[in-house]
Write an enzyme that holds these catalytic residues in place. Structure first.
Site, PDB file in Angstrom:
ATOM      1  CG  HIS A  22      -4.709   0.781 -44.187  1.00  0.00           C
ATOM      2  ND1 HIS A  22      -4.387   1.160 -45.454  1.00  0.00           N
ATOM      3  CD2 HIS A  22      -4.177   1.767 -43.481  1.00  0.00           C
ATOM      4  CE1 HIS A  22      -3.737   2.459 -45.659  1.00  0.00           C
ATOM      5  NE2 HIS A  22      -3.730   2.903 -44.327  1.00  0.00           N
ATOM      6  CD  GLU A  45      -1.059  10.124 -47.102  1.00  0.00           C
ATOM      7  OE1 GLU A  45      -0.433   8.907 -46.574  1.00  0.00           O
ATOM      8  OE2 GLU A  45      -1.987  10.663 -47.180  1.00  0.00           O
ATOM      9  CG  ASP A  95       0.035   5.976 -48.196  1.00  0.00           C
ATOM     10  OD1 ASP A  95       0.045   4.802 -48.925  1.00  0.00           O
ATOM     11  OD2 ASP A  95      -1.024   6.294 -47.587  1.00  0.00           O
ATOM     12  CB  CYS A 142       1.361  10.597 -38.124  1.00  0.00           C
ATOM     13  SG  CYS A 142       0.769  10.876 -39.850  1.00  0.00           S
TER      14      CYS A 142
HETATM   15  C1  PEP Z   1       1.084   6.920 -43.972  1.00  0.00           C
HETATM   16  O1  PEP Z   1       0.505   6.850 -45.086  1.00  0.00           O
HETATM   17  O2  PEP Z   1       2.091   6.962 -43.483  1.00  0.00           O
HETATM   18  C2  PEP Z   1      -0.330   7.318 -42.904  1.00  0.00           C
HETATM   19  C3  PEP Z   1       0.149   7.431 -41.593  1.00  0.00           C
HETATM   20  O3  PEP Z   1      -1.492   6.945 -43.292  1.00  0.00           O
HETATM   21  P1  PEP Z   1      -2.046   5.539 -43.675  1.00  0.00           P
HETATM   22  O4  PEP Z   1      -1.186   4.610 -42.872  1.00  0.00           O
HETATM   23  O5  PEP Z   1      -3.531   5.516 -43.002  1.00  0.00           O
HETATM   24  O6  PEP Z   1      -2.178   5.363 -45.109  1.00  0.00           O
HETATM   25 MG    MG Z   2      -1.372   7.411 -45.830  1.00  0.00          MG
END
Ligand code: PEP
Ligand code: MG
Length: 610
Positions: free
Chosen positions: A213, A454, A478, A525
């Protein structure tokens, strides 16, 4: 969108390691862009303290040294607090109050003094006392008490650095306009949001990966970043001039004048390519054989809303709301949240905006309200935390329902594993609506509710959710982490984080089948969608909505117009049968290059370095 060097990347990941030679370190390209500037090393770890015994006649001097360190640290913290208040506000500055109180605590000092009288050197005496206190608080069952461990650790680092004569590494004093490159072992999203961005222009870390992140946030903030350098902090002392190339993932220490000129030329060229790419922002993303693929943007901060809307995105496929919370000591109230969500919905004028409820936990933590866990990514995070704290969750839901009046807002739940989580969320959503009704506050009642797919559990059992939700969105970051059991933030595992692993493709294919059967909208996403080659694979798997970083919208739109859905489907069918990620990638790349040819910004199916 990071570029990668030809032939260097198995399955879209850059192997971590150093190039030969002393002065160039290679890591993960995590935020594109090239900057030149002085290094600012931030070491925020408890230093190692040698065991040192003193003579009786040294005791008074050691006690005096201790007092001096306390006084100095107290003064320094006052300064840090004032600076934080200046650029983050009074609420945030309050984080430091607990530490100031600790430094003013007479009993703590007396305790250390009594250890010094038993002939321990000041630093050893202090270290021992702090260790006892930390252990005491860590054992507490009450979360609020356990949180004190963080304050104790910060005070311990501060005092020990003073007693051991180590440099002061607090980043708060990097002057505005310094154009410094922050080098640190590990950076958390909470630290990043507190950085003064007029002072720090780039980030380099020993640990972390492209999908951590920190990297996602660095990209959102437009900060060039290279993560996973392993030992940059050991090789640098601070003040060295470096080139940070976040596009290729290198840090050049002490560059020659010719190298700087060359990097500046590349930075200039990169900006030109970005500008060239913008001409595709407005294109209709239809494949050569007439299949339309909707391209949304991921928005991580409300301040990004307007620029994301100008990227050509047809809506927001994922708004990460937890960045409203990370690094802050207080959760924003309903009104503040409402304004943040409404700002994004307004910016997109009637187009869909999918807002994800707080995905707090893992590596995204508020400053003070969260106790550390042994396995944070498998821990009390996201929907689990929201359901256990209905007041926090309902505050967010009320803000979302209110913002729903501004346009096509949709609510999405993160890290869902069981149907119960969806049903409980619906109950809380109804309660939130009832509360607004009782209060007489206007809101939109029919806001759609969807889930992120996810976790392997959600992917495999997607059909069990289909009657209870309005849409699905696959979070590949994830999904890859949990399916392949590879920590998405671990630099040592970066080469093993392979989104093109056949297991991932098969899971995605299964979800596409469920969504099609139930006539539910489905988007991807995760970061996978921002990568041209992987976007091609996703289109082939049947995806018709992709949500990508705003910077990648035009590129991915351009890719859509260059490929045929039929060729992508043939490539995906072949990929689903391939035995390894490397073979999947090889086959996909061959077919992709045959489709897109040698576009100036694509080399071998990857964004080309300029
Ligand atoms: C993911 O897990 O792909 C996602 C889009 O959420 P994040 O990256 O915020 O965990
Ligand atoms: Mg995620």
């Amino acid at each position: 969108m990071p570029s990668r060097r030809k032939g260097r990347t198995p399955v879209g990941r850059t192997p971590v390691g150093r190039t030969p030679g002393q002065r160039t370190l290679t890591g993960e390209p995590a935020g594109p862009g090239i900057v030149v500037g002085p290094v600012y090393v931030m070491r925020w770890e408890v230093p190692e303290v040698r065991h040192r015994i003193i003579d009786d006649d040294e005791v008074p001097d050691e006690i005096a040294r201790l007092h001096e360190a306390f006084a100095h640290a107290r003064e320094r913290l006052g300064h840090v607090r004032a600076r934080t208040e200046e650029h983050a506000g009074p609420e945030e500055a309050r984080i430091f109050d607990a530490q100031i109180l600790l430094l003013e605590d007479e009993s703590l000092r007396t305790e250390v003094e009594s250890h010094i009288r038993q002939n321990f050197a000041a630093e050893k005496a202090f270290d021992l006392v702090m260790l006892e206190h930390r252990q005491h608080f860590a054992r507490q069952t009450h979360a609020k008490m356990r949180e004190r461990v963080n304050d104790l650790t910060d005070v311990q680092i501060r005092i020990l650095s003073l007693l051991l004569g180590l440099p002061d590494h607090d980043p708060v004093d990097v002057p505005k306009g310094a154009n410094a490159i922050l080098v640190t072992h590990e950076l958390t999203p909470s630290l990043i949001v507190q950085l003064d961005r007029d002072a720090i222009v780039g980030i380099a870390t020993d640990s972390g990966t492209r999908t951590s992140h920190v990297a996602i946030l660095a990209r959102s903030l437009g900060l060039p970043a290279v993560l996973g350098l392993r030992d940059a902090t050991a090789r640098l002392v601070g003040g060295e001039r470096v080139v940070l190339d976040g596009t290729l993932g290198v840090l050049v220490i002490g560059p020659t004048a010719a190298q700087v000129t060359d990097y500046r030329r590349r930075a200039h060229r990169e900006a030109e390519v970005q500008a060239e790419m913008r001409q595709f922002a407005g294109v209709d993303p239809v494949t050569r054989d007439g299949v339309r693929v909707t391209i949304f943007a991921n928005v991580d901060l409300p301040e990004e809303a307007e620029s994301a809307a100008q990227s050509g995105a047809e809506g927001v496929g994922l708004m990460r709301t937890e960045f409203l919370v990370v690094g802050r000591s207080v959760i924003p109230d309903e009104d503040e949240q409402y304004r943040a969500y409404a700002r994004v919905v307004d910016a997109f004028g009637g187009r869909p905006v999918i807002v994800r409820t707080f995905d707090v936990g893992g590596d995204k933590l508020p400053a003070t309200t969260y106790a550390s866990e042994p396995n944070p990514f498998l821990g009390w995070r996201a929907i689990r935390m929201c359901l256990d704290d209905p007041e926090l969750f309902k505050t967010q839901l009320r803000a979302l329902l209110r913002a729903g009046l501004h346009g096509d807002l949709r609510i999405m739940l993160p890290l869902v594993v069981t149907l119960d989580e969806v049903r409980q969320s619906r109950t809380l959503l109804r309660e939130a609506a009832d509360e607004l009704t009782r209060r007489g506050t206007p809101f939109r009642a029919d806001v759609p509710l969807g889930v992120m797919i996810e976790t392997p559990a959600a992917a495999v059992s997607a059909s069990t959710f289909s009657r209870d939700v309005d849409f699905f969105s696959i979070g590949t970051n994830d999904l890859v982490q949990y399916t392949l059991a590879v920590d998405r933030g671990n630099a040592n595992l970066a080469a093993r984080f392979t989104p093109l692993h056949p297991a991932i493709l098969r899971l995605i294919r299964g979800v596409v089948g469920v969504a099609d059967g139930a006539q539910l909208e489905l988007c991807v996403c995760g970061e996978m969608a921002s990568d041209p080659l992987m976007a091609f694979a996703l289109i082939g798997l049947g995806l018709r909505q992709l949500s990508v970083a705003p910077r990648s919208v035009a590129l991915v739109k351009r890719i859509v117009t260059m490929v045929s859905a039929e060729a992508a489907a043939a490539a995906a069918t072949e990929a689903l049968d391939a035995p390894t990620a490397a073979m999947v990638e090889q086959g996909l790349r061959r077919r992709f290059v045959a489709e897109v040819g040698d576009a100036p910004y694509i080399r071998d199916g990857l964004p080309a370095p300029v």
